[in-house]
Design a protein around this motif. Structure first.
Motif, PDB file in Angstrom:
ATOM      1  N   ASN A   1       0.856  -1.194   0.000  1.00  0.00           N
ATOM      2  CA  ASN A   1       0.000   0.000   0.000  1.00  0.00           C
ATOM      3  C   ASN A   1       0.890   1.241   0.000  1.00  0.00           C
ATOM      4  O   ASN A   1       1.099   1.882   1.040  1.00  0.00           O
ATOM      5  CB  ASN A   1      -0.923  -0.022   1.212  1.00  0.00           C
ATOM      6  CG  ASN A   1      -1.900  -1.175   1.168  1.00  0.00           C
ATOM      7  OD1 ASN A   1      -2.256  -1.670   0.096  1.00  0.00           O
ATOM      8  ND2 ASN A   1      -2.331  -1.630   2.333  1.00  0.00           N
ATOM      9  N   LEU A   2       1.410   1.567  -1.173  1.00  0.00           N
ATOM     10  CA  LEU A   2       2.438   2.593  -1.274  1.00  0.00           C
ATOM     11  C   LEU A   2       1.936   3.965  -0.842  1.00  0.00           C
ATOM     12  O   LEU A   2       2.643   4.713  -0.151  1.00  0.00           O
ATOM     13  CB  LEU A   2       2.966   2.639  -2.712  1.00  0.00           C
ATOM     14  CG  LEU A   2       4.217   3.479  -2.958  1.00  0.00           C
ATOM     15  CD1 LEU A   2       5.385   2.992  -2.112  1.00  0.00           C
ATOM     16  CD2 LEU A   2       4.600   3.455  -4.441  1.00  0.00           C
ATOM     17  N   GLY A   3       0.726   4.316  -1.240  1.00  0.00           N
ATOM     18  CA  GLY A   3       0.185   5.613  -0.844  1.00  0.00           C
ATOM     19  C   GLY A   3       0.014   5.721   0.656  1.00  0.00           C
ATOM     20  O   GLY A   3       0.339   6.745   1.270  1.00  0.00           O
TER      21      GLY A   3
ATOM     22  N   PHE B   1       1.014  -2.404 -10.966  1.00  0.00           N
ATOM     23  CA  PHE B   1       0.286  -1.322 -10.310  1.00  0.00           C
ATOM     24  C   PHE B   1      -1.209  -1.575 -10.433  1.00  0.00           C
ATOM     25  O   PHE B   1      -1.691  -2.005 -11.483  1.00  0.00           O
ATOM     26  CB  PHE B   1       0.635   0.018 -10.957  1.00  0.00           C
ATOM     27  CG  PHE B   1       2.078   0.401 -10.827  1.00  0.00           C
ATOM     28  CD1 PHE B   1       2.598   0.817  -9.618  1.00  0.00           C
ATOM     29  CD2 PHE B   1       2.926   0.333 -11.927  1.00  0.00           C
ATOM     30  CE1 PHE B   1       3.932   1.169  -9.491  1.00  0.00           C
ATOM     31  CE2 PHE B   1       4.261   0.681 -11.821  1.00  0.00           C
ATOM     32  CZ  PHE B   1       4.764   1.105 -10.595  1.00  0.00           C
ATOM     33  N   LYS B   2      -1.942  -1.271  -9.359  1.00  0.00           N
ATOM     34  CA  LYS B   2      -3.393  -1.429  -9.364  1.00  0.00           C
ATOM     35  C   LYS B   2      -4.032  -0.140  -8.882  1.00  0.00           C
ATOM     36  O   LYS B   2      -3.730   0.348  -7.793  1.00  0.00           O
ATOM     37  CB  LYS B   2      -3.809  -2.588  -8.452  1.00  0.00           C
ATOM     38  CG  LYS B   2      -5.308  -2.845  -8.449  1.00  0.00           C
ATOM     39  CD  LYS B   2      -5.663  -4.025  -7.561  1.00  0.00           C
ATOM     40  CE  LYS B   2      -7.165  -4.294  -7.577  1.00  0.00           C
ATOM     41  NZ  LYS B   2      -7.518  -5.437  -6.697  1.00  0.00           N
ATOM     42  N   GLY B   3      -4.928   0.402  -9.706  1.00  0.00           N
ATOM     43  CA  GLY B   3      -5.611   1.641  -9.346  1.00  0.00           C
ATOM     44  C   GLY B   3      -4.715   2.846  -9.559  1.00  0.00           C
ATOM     45  O   GLY B   3      -3.505   2.727  -9.774  1.00  0.00           O
ATOM     46  N   PRO B   4      -5.281   4.042  -9.501  1.00  0.00           N
ATOM     47  CA  PRO B   4      -4.447   5.241  -9.634  1.00  0.00           C
ATOM     48  C   PRO B   4      -3.505   5.381  -8.440  1.00  0.00           C
ATOM     49  O   PRO B   4      -3.881   5.138  -7.297  1.00  0.00           O
ATOM     50  CB  PRO B   4      -5.483   6.380  -9.667  1.00  0.00           C
ATOM     51  CG  PRO B   4      -6.688   5.827  -8.985  1.00  0.00           C
ATOM     52  CD  PRO B   4      -6.708   4.362  -9.297  1.00  0.00           C
ATOM     53  N   ILE B   5      -2.273   5.766  -8.730  1.00  0.00           N
ATOM     54  CA  ILE B   5      -1.257   5.928  -7.691  1.00  0.00           C
ATOM     55  C   ILE B   5      -0.583   7.276  -7.888  1.00  0.00           C
ATOM     56  O   ILE B   5      -0.153   7.616  -9.004  1.00  0.00           O
ATOM     57  CB  ILE B   5      -0.213   4.796  -7.750  1.00  0.00           C
ATOM     58  CG1 ILE B   5      -0.883   3.443  -7.464  1.00  0.00           C
ATOM     59  CG2 ILE B   5       0.924   5.044  -6.770  1.00  0.00           C
ATOM     60  CD1 ILE B   5       0.043   2.271  -7.638  1.00  0.00           C
ATOM     61  N   ASN B   6      -0.466   8.027  -6.793  1.00  0.00           N
ATOM     62  CA  ASN B   6       0.225   9.307  -6.809  1.00  0.00           C
ATOM     63  C   ASN B   6       1.114   9.384  -5.568  1.00  0.00           C
ATOM     64  O   ASN B   6       0.618   9.565  -4.457  1.00  0.00           O
ATOM     65  CB  ASN B   6      -0.770  10.475  -6.795  1.00  0.00           C
ATOM     66  CG  ASN B   6      -1.601  10.538  -8.061  1.00  0.00           C
ATOM     67  OD1 ASN B   6      -1.136  11.004  -9.098  1.00  0.00           O
ATOM     68  ND2 ASN B   6      -2.830  10.057  -7.985  1.00  0.00           N
TER      69      ASN B   6
END
Length: 275
Positions: A190-192, A212-217
């Motif tokens: 869970n990088l975010g 990657f899964k889902g938008p990531i910022n």
């Protein structure tokens, strides 16, 4: 396999239950001297390392790993202006997670800096069968092998799923249970959420695939120091945009086996900025 190897055991885990607390946060060790001034030292956050050379690392929701730095204290020492009184805080420490069969972590992992000028934590995670050598593929099933006397290890490619947040421990799974085979080889990051918990240095490694899964910022609202991604294939599961920014960014493959997995074309966008 050597004589001590009991083979693949799908229930073998390093398990952090919902009441677990691994606290290596920094502390201020202070005392009041004869002049009434606070003296002492402010220690950095420490290190937490979980390594499953066989099996999984699993962390239940409700548990916590904390390597945060110590908050600011005012010590009665001489400051840069020549006066008495120095504000001191400490850096966060590091968390290192490595497993052969999978990483499923739903608990909190915290690595906040002690102050605005202190450093946030370092988070490293790997799902990896190599240990510096070629990937060991020792069988294709989990049934008991009657000749050898133990279950052969699954040979499914490892896949690290990088996302903003989410859960990964299957509902109802308890310590000692057999981990479902569909989770074998998976690691969820869970990088975010890790960025929001204060970490600013990341190292992510899969010996096969990172997706990657889902938008990531990440790194868009705060200054990340480093971000390193290592896998034979880096891809998107769903085509959502991925935006990553850090002072140092590394994308590549550090596995001994070089690019054995074929990449496939898809509609996805990866934006990387290093400065």
């Amino acid at each position: 396999s050597d004589a001590s190897d009991t083979g693949f055991r799908p229930e073998q885990t390093i398990w952090l239950a919902d009441t677990s607390r691994l606290n290596a946060a920094g502390v201020a060790k202070t005392y009041v001297d004869g002049k009434g001034l606070i003296q002492g030292v402010v220690l950095n956050g420490g290190q937490v390392s979980l390594t499953a050379k066989k099996g999984y690392v699993i962390q239940e929701s409700g548990s916590e790993i904390d390597v945060s730095g110590a908050s600011t204290v005012l010590l009665g020492t001489r400051n840069v202006d020549g006066g008495i009184g120095q504000a001191v805080a400490s850096d966060a420490g590091s968390v290192t997670i490595s497993a052969r069969e999978g990483v499923l972590m739903d608990g909190a992992v915290v690595g906040r800096a002690g102050s605005m000028v202190s450093r946030g934590g370092e988070y490293s995670v790997a799902v990896d069968r190599t240990e510096g050598n070629s990937i060991v593929r020792t069988g294709g099933n989990t049934a008991l092998e009657t000749t050898l006397g133990f279950s052969l290890y699954p040979t499914v490619d490892r896949e690290m799923v990088v996302r903003d947040s989410g859960t990964s421990v299957p509902a109802g799974l308890r310590a000692g249970d057999v981990v479902p085979l569909f989770e074998n080889g998976k690691a969820y990051v869970n990088l975010g959420e890790l960025e929001r918990q204060g970490f600013e240095r990341f190292s992510l490694k899969s010996d096969s695939r990172l997706v990657f899964k889902g938008p990531i910022n990440v790194g868009q609202d705060r200054d990340l120091r480093s971000l390193s991604l290592s896998a034979q294939t880096i891809a998107s599961l769903d085509g959502n945009p991925v935006n990553m920014k850090a002072r140092y960014v590394s994308l590549g493959n550090t596995t001994v086996e070089q690019n054995q997995l074929a990449a496939a074309g898809a509609a996805a966008q990866l934006n990387v900025q290093a400065d």
